[in-house]
Design a protein around this motif. Structure first.
Motif, short mmCIF file in Angstrom:
data_model
loop_
_atom_site.label_atom_id
_atom_site.label_comp_id
_atom_site.label_asym_id
_atom_site.label_seq_id
_atom_site.Cartn_x
_atom_site.Cartn_y
_atom_site.Cartn_z
N SER A 56 0.86 -1.18 0.00
CA SER A 56 0.00 0.00 0.00
C SER A 56 0.90 1.23 0.00
O SER A 56 1.77 1.37 0.87
N SER A 57 0.73 2.13 -0.95
CA SER A 57 1.58 3.32 -1.00
C SER A 57 1.26 4.25 0.16
O SER A 57 0.07 4.43 0.50
N PRO A 58 2.29 4.88 0.77
CA PRO A 58 2.08 5.75 1.92
C PRO A 58 1.04 6.83 1.65
O PRO A 58 1.03 7.42 0.57
N ASP A 59 0.17 7.04 2.63
CA ASP A 59 -0.80 8.14 2.62
C ASP A 59 -1.91 8.07 1.57
O ASP A 59 -2.72 8.98 1.47
N LEU A 60 -1.94 7.00 0.80
CA LEU A 60 -2.97 6.94 -0.25
C LEU A 60 -4.16 6.07 0.12
O LEU A 60 -5.23 6.19 -0.47
N ASN A 61 -3.95 5.16 1.08
CA ASN A 61 -4.98 4.15 1.34
C ASN A 61 -5.30 4.02 2.83
O ASN A 61 -4.61 4.60 3.67
N LEU A 140 -7.52 -1.12 2.58
CA LEU A 140 -8.52 -0.72 1.58
C LEU A 140 -7.91 0.29 0.61
O LEU A 140 -7.38 1.31 1.04
N ASN A 141 -7.96 -0.02 -0.66
CA ASN A 141 -7.36 0.86 -1.67
C ASN A 141 -8.28 2.05 -1.90
O ASN A 141 -9.42 1.89 -2.35
N VAL A 142 -7.76 3.24 -1.58
CA VAL A 142 -8.60 4.43 -1.66
C VAL A 142 -8.18 5.33 -2.84
O VAL A 142 -8.89 5.44 -3.83
N ASN A 143 -7.01 5.97 -2.71
CA ASN A 143 -6.60 6.96 -3.73
C ASN A 143 -5.48 6.46 -4.64
O ASN A 143 -5.02 7.21 -5.49
N GLN A 144 -5.03 5.23 -4.42
CA GLN A 144 -3.91 4.72 -5.23
C GLN A 144 -4.41 4.35 -6.63
O GLN A 144 -5.43 3.66 -6.77
N TYR A 165 -10.27 10.95 -2.03
CA TYR A 165 -10.95 10.86 -0.73
C TYR A 165 -10.01 11.27 0.39
O TYR A 165 -8.80 11.02 0.35
N ASP A 166 -10.59 11.87 1.44
CA ASP A 166 -9.83 12.18 2.64
C ASP A 166 -9.76 10.90 3.50
O ASP A 166 -10.80 10.31 3.81
N ILE A 167 -8.54 10.50 3.82
CA ILE A 167 -8.36 9.20 4.49
C ILE A 167 -9.01 9.20 5.89
O ILE A 167 -9.68 8.24 6.27
N LYS A 168 -8.82 10.30 6.64
CA LYS A 168 -9.39 10.34 8.01
C LYS A 168 -10.91 10.23 7.98
O LYS A 168 -11.51 9.53 8.78
N THR A 169 -11.52 10.94 7.05
CA THR A 169 -12.98 10.88 6.94
C THR A 169 -13.39 9.46 6.53
O THR A 169 -14.39 8.92 7.03
#
Ligand code: BTN
Length: 250
Positions: A56-61, A140-144, A165-169
């Motif tokens: 998982s790439s840092p800060d993307l997921n 969970l793959n979010v912004n990658q 997407y904002d990861i914290k939200t």
């Protein structure tokens, strides 16, 4: 965030080998609030099922682990899989709408169409015949949008919707979806979890190809049994029950 306990207590880490490792150690130290969430911006040695890694790439997921005290009889452990898979599946549906089919690939991968968007690694600490502590790891793959060539059939929320997407939200919303499913388990709504897990199974009632002991065969996925084993109906009519490590989806 609208939950009673899941994610109310949080540990945020810049980098860690694996949030599951961190959460397991934390859980062993003694008093830790039920529902404590450990999340990391970066994992250097994320773990998946079957001894695989999780990239998982840092800060993307989303890469997080939730510590729960389910006090569940060990023989019912597959209900944790059912409850968490349904919660994650419903989170994905909430974010992408009805544009694509979201399903649970047995035992607990979340698929959109034929591609994996999330994986779950559940690790239990037993006391006698009971699950005293469980660590629910979710990737969970979010912004990658780019994945390494060896990862086939993967997708992210951004690849589906084009949105960032904002990861914290996202983490808040994920907790809000997992908690009601977990509460169904805590209040013995087993029939409901059984029915919902069954009807959301990837490939349910479809004739598809599988592999077992090096042999390829066609079968229809008809559900899972009480121990969570996969039930495959062979073309000749016989039903095969398979353990997690025994069968491959082709
Ligand atoms: C799988 O599909 O194989 C399960 C993947 C689980 C990955 C998550 S990421 C957060 C948590 N920490 C880990 O090391 N693994 C889980």
């Amino acid at each position: 965030m609208n939950t009673l306990f899941i994610g109310q207590n949080r540990v945020e880490l810049v980098t860690v080998n694996s949030t599951n490792n961190y959460a397991l150690e934390l859980a062993k130290t003694g008093r830790i609030a039920d529902g404590t969430l450990v999340w990391a911006h970066e994992q250097t040695a994320g773990r998946g099922q079957r001894g695989n890694g999780w990239q998982s790439s840092p800060d993307l997921n989303i890469t997080l682990s939730i510590i729960l005290r389910p006090e569940l009889d060990a023989y019912k452990q597959f209900y944790l899989t059912k409850a968490v898979s349904l919660g994650v599946k419903e989170f994905v549906e909430d974010l992408i709408g009805n544009s694509s089919e979201v399903r649970v690939k047995w035992p607990n991968d979340i698929y959109v169409g034929d591609k994996k968007i999330a994986g779950i690694l559940i690790e239990n600490i037993l006391r006698g015949e009971q699950i005293n502590t469980t660590v629910i790891g979710i990737g969970l793959n979010v912004n990658q949008c780019g994945f390494s060539a060896d990862l086939k059939n993967v997708i992210s929320l951004k690849l589906i919707t084009g949105k960032t997407y904002d990861i914290k939200t996202g983490i808040d919303t994920l907790c809000e979806h997992i908690e009601p499913r977990y509460l169904q388990l805590k209040t013995n709504k087993h029939n409901l979890l059984d029915a919902d897990y069954h009807k959301n199974l990837y490939r349910l009632d479809k004739l598809c190809e599988y592999e077992k002991d090096g042999t390829l065969f066609k079968a229809t996925l008809i559900g899972v049994n009480g121990q969570g084993k996969l039930l495959l109906k062979l073309e000749k009519g016989e039903t095969l029950s398979c353990d997690f490590k025994e069968v491959g989806f082709l």
